[in-house]
Design a protein around this motif. Structure first.
Motif, mmCIF file in Angstrom:
data_model
loop_
_atom_site.group_PDB
_atom_site.id
_atom_site.type_symbol
_atom_site.label_atom_id
_atom_site.label_comp_id
_atom_site.label_asym_id
_atom_site.label_seq_id
_atom_site.Cartn_x
_atom_site.Cartn_y
_atom_site.Cartn_z
ATOM 1 N N MET A 240 0.836 -1.208 0.000
ATOM 2 C CA MET A 240 0.000 0.000 0.000
ATOM 3 C C MET A 240 0.864 1.249 0.000
ATOM 4 O O MET A 240 0.556 2.234 -0.700
ATOM 5 N N ALA A 241 1.947 1.229 0.769
ATOM 6 C CA ALA A 241 2.843 2.391 0.793
ATOM 7 C C ALA A 241 3.467 2.630 -0.572
ATOM 8 O O ALA A 241 3.618 3.786 -1.001
ATOM 9 N N VAL A 242 3.840 1.558 -1.275
ATOM 10 C CA VAL A 242 4.359 1.713 -2.637
ATOM 11 C C VAL A 242 3.318 2.376 -3.522
ATOM 12 O O VAL A 242 3.620 3.322 -4.262
ATOM 13 N N GLY A 243 2.080 1.905 -3.451
ATOM 14 C CA GLY A 243 1.012 2.535 -4.231
ATOM 15 C C GLY A 243 0.811 3.986 -3.859
ATOM 16 O O GLY A 243 0.612 4.845 -4.724
ATOM 17 N N GLY A 244 0.884 4.283 -2.553
ATOM 18 C CA GLY A 244 0.736 5.666 -2.103
ATOM 19 C C GLY A 244 1.840 6.561 -2.610
ATOM 20 O O GLY A 244 1.608 7.693 -3.040
ATOM 21 N N ASN A 252 2.561 15.147 -8.246
ATOM 22 C CA ASN A 252 3.605 16.160 -8.032
ATOM 23 C C ASN A 252 3.718 16.606 -6.583
ATOM 24 O O ASN A 252 4.004 17.779 -6.288
ATOM 25 N N MET A 253 3.512 15.670 -5.672
ATOM 26 C CA MET A 253 3.646 15.955 -4.251
ATOM 27 C C MET A 253 5.077 15.673 -3.799
ATOM 28 O O MET A 253 5.760 14.840 -4.380
ATOM 29 N N ILE A 254 5.508 16.372 -2.767
ATOM 30 C CA ILE A 254 6.802 16.087 -2.148
ATOM 31 C C ILE A 254 6.625 14.875 -1.241
ATOM 32 O O ILE A 254 5.682 14.811 -0.443
ATOM 33 N N ILE A 255 7.533 13.908 -1.353
ATOM 34 C CA ILE A 255 7.447 12.679 -0.575
ATOM 35 C C ILE A 255 8.597 12.649 0.420
ATOM 36 O O ILE A 255 9.768 12.617 0.035
ATOM 37 N N LEU A 256 8.259 12.661 1.703
ATOM 38 C CA LEU A 256 9.266 12.523 2.758
ATOM 39 C C LEU A 256 9.408 11.045 3.098
ATOM 40 O O LEU A 256 8.428 10.391 3.461
ATOM 41 N N CYS A 265 10.384 0.508 0.481
ATOM 42 C CA CYS A 265 9.202 0.760 -0.347
ATOM 43 C C CYS A 265 9.522 1.722 -1.490
ATOM 44 O O CYS A 265 9.094 1.503 -2.635
ATOM 45 N N ILE A 266 10.276 2.780 -1.211
ATOM 46 C CA ILE A 266 10.606 3.707 -2.303
ATOM 47 C C ILE A 266 11.606 3.077 -3.254
ATOM 48 O O ILE A 266 11.585 3.360 -4.465
#
Length: 345
Positions: A240-244, A252-256, A265-266
């Motif tokens: 789910m985190a990968v999908g998120g 185009n969101m910043i991903i922390l 996951c990233i």
């Protein structure tokens, strides 16, 4: 698996951003990582005056079948107990979210427990725990695809609420074991370098955990394609985190990026869509054994090194004020011209 339309931001704005940063009232480069972060955030947002709006931390929760083996200090029941602690505001991520202005979404993706109806708990339960990957795949292809979709949908909801910067956390007994398997399969690094203490195993516990995971790895006779690896060894919360993450990049969101599990996951997401890396800021280097090696493998430099290994998104949220400082530098510092100061470099 659903597809995502992820595009690397346009490079054209970089020169203007660099010029603005270099003409603020300071020696060139004197604000170090803040300048680097400001450039990245302006590039992601395609703006000389970027803004951070409505930050969210999404926590996906699920149990792991491999936790039936002695790979964790914690029994499975801890997962649902910690979820209740999230809901009651008493966990590590809760005080950090309150401190730094984050909203939290908590998602049940596969906790081995029947929760009552709770408005603050998002029910996306695929199954009560994954299967034990010591004996076969953790999940079916259908479950994998559903986890990707539902993980992405939660991020769409955050975006609709005005969020443009997001972090991810996880809760699930056994998820450092699953992450170690992802790490060794997706990087080629020896399993022994990928296995750590998790929630607090001693030396003997880590050795036993390694032997069990090595047994599972020796039985694995499939390809190391990311989707295969994720479905065979992963948890629903991890997929789910990968999908998120993929949806966040699409928007185009910043991903922390948080700790060991979210870094895996990233990594998996970036092997499917390499341009996702453009949207990532790595919050910290954690104290789980493989995290530093994984960050080095990915050639990324996290903001903090505080010895954290809690997960939940805590390291990412801790790093947020530094990211906020970088944005404030761009929007609040005067240029030499504005301040009527002779440029001194």
């Amino acid at each position: 698996m659903i597809t995502f339309d992820i595009k690397r931001p346009d490079e054209a704005i970089r020169s203007a951003l660099s010029a603005k940063i270099d003409n603020l009232t300071k020696p060139k480069g004197s604000l170090g990582r803040l300048e680097e972060l400001a450039l990245r955030i302006g590039w992601i947002q395609q703006s000389l005056s970027p803004k951070l709006e409505h930050p969210f931390n999404v926590i996906y929760a699920s149990d792991h079948g491999i936790a039936d083996e002695p790979v964790s200090q914690s029994p499975k029941e801890v997962t649902r107990q910690v979820v209740f602690n999230f809901l009651n505001g008493g966990a590590g991520i809760n005080f950090l979210a309150r401190q730094h202005g984050f909203k939290i979404k908590i998602v049940d993706g596969g906790v081995d427990y029947d929760f009552p109806s709770i408005p603050e708990l998002i029910d996306r339960k695929i199954r009560k725990s994954t299967r034990n990957f010591l004996y076969g795949p953790s999940m079916t292809a259908e479950e994998f695809n559903l986890a990707i979709q539902w993980g992405a949908d939660i991020v769409s909801d955050c975006h609709h609420e005005g969020c443009n910067i997001i972090s991810f956390g996880e809760m699930g007994v056994g998820n450092t074991a699953a992450s170690s398997m992802w790490m060794t399969c997706l990087t080629g690094l020896p399993l022994i370098q990928c296995v750590g203490a998790g929630s607090g195993l001693d030396k003997n516990g880590v050795e036993k955990k390694y032997r069990i995971l090595k047994q599972a790895l020796d039985k694995y006779d499939r390809s190391n394609h990311p989707e295969e690896v994720m479905a065979y060894f992963g948890g629903y919360e991890m997929v789910m985190a990968v999908g998120g993450m993929l949806r966040a990049a699409e928007l185009n969101m910043i991903i922390l990026i948080d700790g060991f599990i979210m870094t895996n996951c990233i990594l998996a997401a970036s092997l499917l869509y390499p341009d996702i890396r453009s949207f990532c800021i790595f919050g910290h280097c954690g104290d789980e054994a493989g995290h530093k090696l994984l960050l080095e493998y990915m050639h990324v430099h996290p903001i903090l090194n505080l010895g954290l290994r809690l997960g939940e998104g805590t390291g990412a949220v801790c790093a947020y004020p530094i990211v906020d400082s970088a944005v404030r530098m761009l929007s609040e510092m005067h240029s030499f011209k504005q301040a009527s100061i002779t440029k001194y470099f």
